[in-house]
Design an enzyme around this catalytic site. Structure first.
Site, mmCIF file in Angstrom:
data_model
loop_
_atom_site.group_PDB
_atom_site.id
_atom_site.type_symbol
_atom_site.label_atom_id
_atom_site.label_comp_id
_atom_site.label_asym_id
_atom_site.label_seq_id
_atom_site.Cartn_x
_atom_site.Cartn_y
_atom_site.Cartn_z
ATOM 1 N N CYS A 48 0.738 -1.272 -0.036
ATOM 2 C CA CYS A 48 -0.032 0.027 0.046
ATOM 3 C C CYS A 48 0.959 1.174 0.188
ATOM 4 C CB CYS A 48 -0.892 0.017 1.133
ATOM 5 S SG CYS A 48 -1.964 1.471 1.467
ATOM 6 N N TRP A 81 -7.625 -6.461 5.889
ATOM 7 C CA TRP A 81 -6.321 -6.839 5.577
ATOM 8 C C TRP A 81 -6.077 -8.103 6.647
ATOM 9 C CZ3 TRP A 81 -3.098 -4.968 1.668
ATOM 10 C CH2 TRP A 81 -3.248 -3.839 1.166
ATOM 11 N N THR A 115 -8.382 0.285 6.830
ATOM 12 C CA THR A 115 -7.552 0.615 5.927
ATOM 13 C C THR A 115 -5.956 0.791 6.662
ATOM 14 O OG1 THR A 115 -7.395 3.178 6.543
ATOM 15 C CG2 THR A 115 -8.834 2.328 4.318
ATOM 16 N N VAL A 116 -5.086 0.375 5.977
ATOM 17 C CA VAL A 116 -3.479 0.908 6.745
ATOM 18 C C VAL A 116 -2.973 2.052 5.836
ATOM 19 C CG1 VAL A 116 -3.136 -1.651 7.055
ATOM 20 C CG2 VAL A 116 -2.583 -0.567 4.723
ATOM 21 N N TYR A 179 -5.308 6.445 -9.382
ATOM 22 C CA TYR A 179 -6.656 6.006 -8.698
ATOM 23 C C TYR A 179 -7.788 6.381 -9.557
ATOM 24 C CZ TYR A 179 -4.079 3.486 -5.071
ATOM 25 O OH TYR A 179 -3.226 2.738 -4.423
#
Length: 338
Positions: A48, A81, A115-116, A179
């Site tokens: 990521c 994740w 999210t990370v 993105y």
């Protein structure tokens, strides 16, 4: 196999969900979470780009002993994740299989993105924050008591206004711009994102033709943020996201700039190209239904001379390079440029 997740917006333009947990870990603990060595765990995925920022900043500042790091695998499903790289599929410190567990421990009805990077309070098992933009700023400004000797100033007060201005346009047009191109659901939305992306890359090329780093003579937060997109450009964004006017390797100034950073301790040694490619090509099945991961591109170019030092500058300002990575945090040789 990862399936069932849709990323492309069939109505047109991709819009990123930016509802993050805004709690901060600060020196004075004003949000209830004071800076303490050993109390928190930074959870990342090497795949990521947003998490990669935190990995780099933590390493440059020498925070490894104060802030441990858990590494999730390169892919995820609808739930979150997972820690499939660890024995038994559990993070050895948090004892959880999925990052989702830390979010639900704090917010049982949590309905936003898992999210990370995310920072988890180890004693309670609760997520503290996943606000990626603020995390790296706070590592620079709030964790100073645990910085290594010779840690660089990545967000110095004298350059802060300039850094913020550059970060704003780089986020909108480049970091998120790739993105917006890749997840566009209409030709019009794609064309708009594509043109905006390459106009900004041209602007950055002009800026960097005259100075070694984005804010002048030393590496700052701005360089960290741009680097994590550039290092993924040829491996995934050029083909997978159709950002294909040119490869990074065909943009002379940006390619030399990216190689300069890649060869700087703390940058390239955090990059796992295998994880990067597996994440994008395996997870985004609405773009790549087969899940086939390409063998290329050739990564040896990352290690070729860049000649950026002819512009002068001091990469770490008044500081020094970080020491070598500990064996536990080294990227496997077969996953790295060589």
């Amino acid at each position: 196999m990862v399936s069932g997740m849709a990323y492309v917006n069939p109505a047109g333009e991709f819009t990123r969900d930016q509802r993050y947990i805004a709690t901060r870990i600060t020196a004075d603990g004003r949000d209830g979470y004071p800076v303490e060595a050993g109390r928190y765990r930074l959870v990342v995925s090497r795949a990521c780009p947003w998490a990669n920022r935190a990995i780099i900043v933590r390493r440059l500042l020498g925070l490894e002993d104060a802030l441990s790091m858990g590494i999730a695998g390169p892919t995820h499903d609808e739930r979150s994740w997972t820690f499939d790289l660890d024995p038994g599929g559990r993070d050895p410190v948090l004892g959880i299989e999925r990052l989702r567990d830390a979010f639900l421990t704090r917010y049982p009805d949590y309905d936003k993105g898992i999210t990370v990077p995310a920072i988890v309070d180890v004693p309670t098992g609760k997520v503290v924050t996943n606000d990626f933009a603020q995390i790296t700023i706070d590592l620079s400004l709030e964790w100073t008591g645990f910085h290594r000797d010779g840690a660089p100033q990545l967000y110095p007060s004298a350059l802060r206004e300039q850094i913020d201005e550059v970060n704003a346009v780089v986020f909108a047009d480049v970091n998120n711009g790739v993105y917006r191109a890749g997840f566009a659901g209409t030709q019009e939305a794609y064309d708009k994102a594509y043109n905006r992306l390459f106009a900004r890359l041209d602007w950055l090329s002009e800026r960097l033709a005259k100075q070694r780093y984005l804010a002048g003579e030393q590496i700052t937060e701005a360089d960290v943020r741009l680097f994590t997109t550039l290092v993924r450009f040829d491996a995934v964004y050029h083909g997978h996201f159709k950002c294909n006017r040119e490869k990074l390797a065909e943009m002379p100034v940006l390619w030399a700039y990216a190689r300069d950073l890649f060869q700087t301790p703390g940058f390239g040694d955090t990059i796992d190209f295998t994880h990067i490619k597996r994440h994008y090509y395996e997870v985004h099945r609405d773009i790549n239904p087969s899940g086939v991961v390409p063998s290329g591109p050739d990564l040896s170019g990352w290690l070729t001379p860049h000649d950026r030092d002819s512009l002068g500058g001091r990469p770490f300002g008044d500081g020094t390079p970080p020491p070598p990575l500990s064996p536990a945090e080294q990227v496997p040789a077969e996953h790295a440029a060589r």
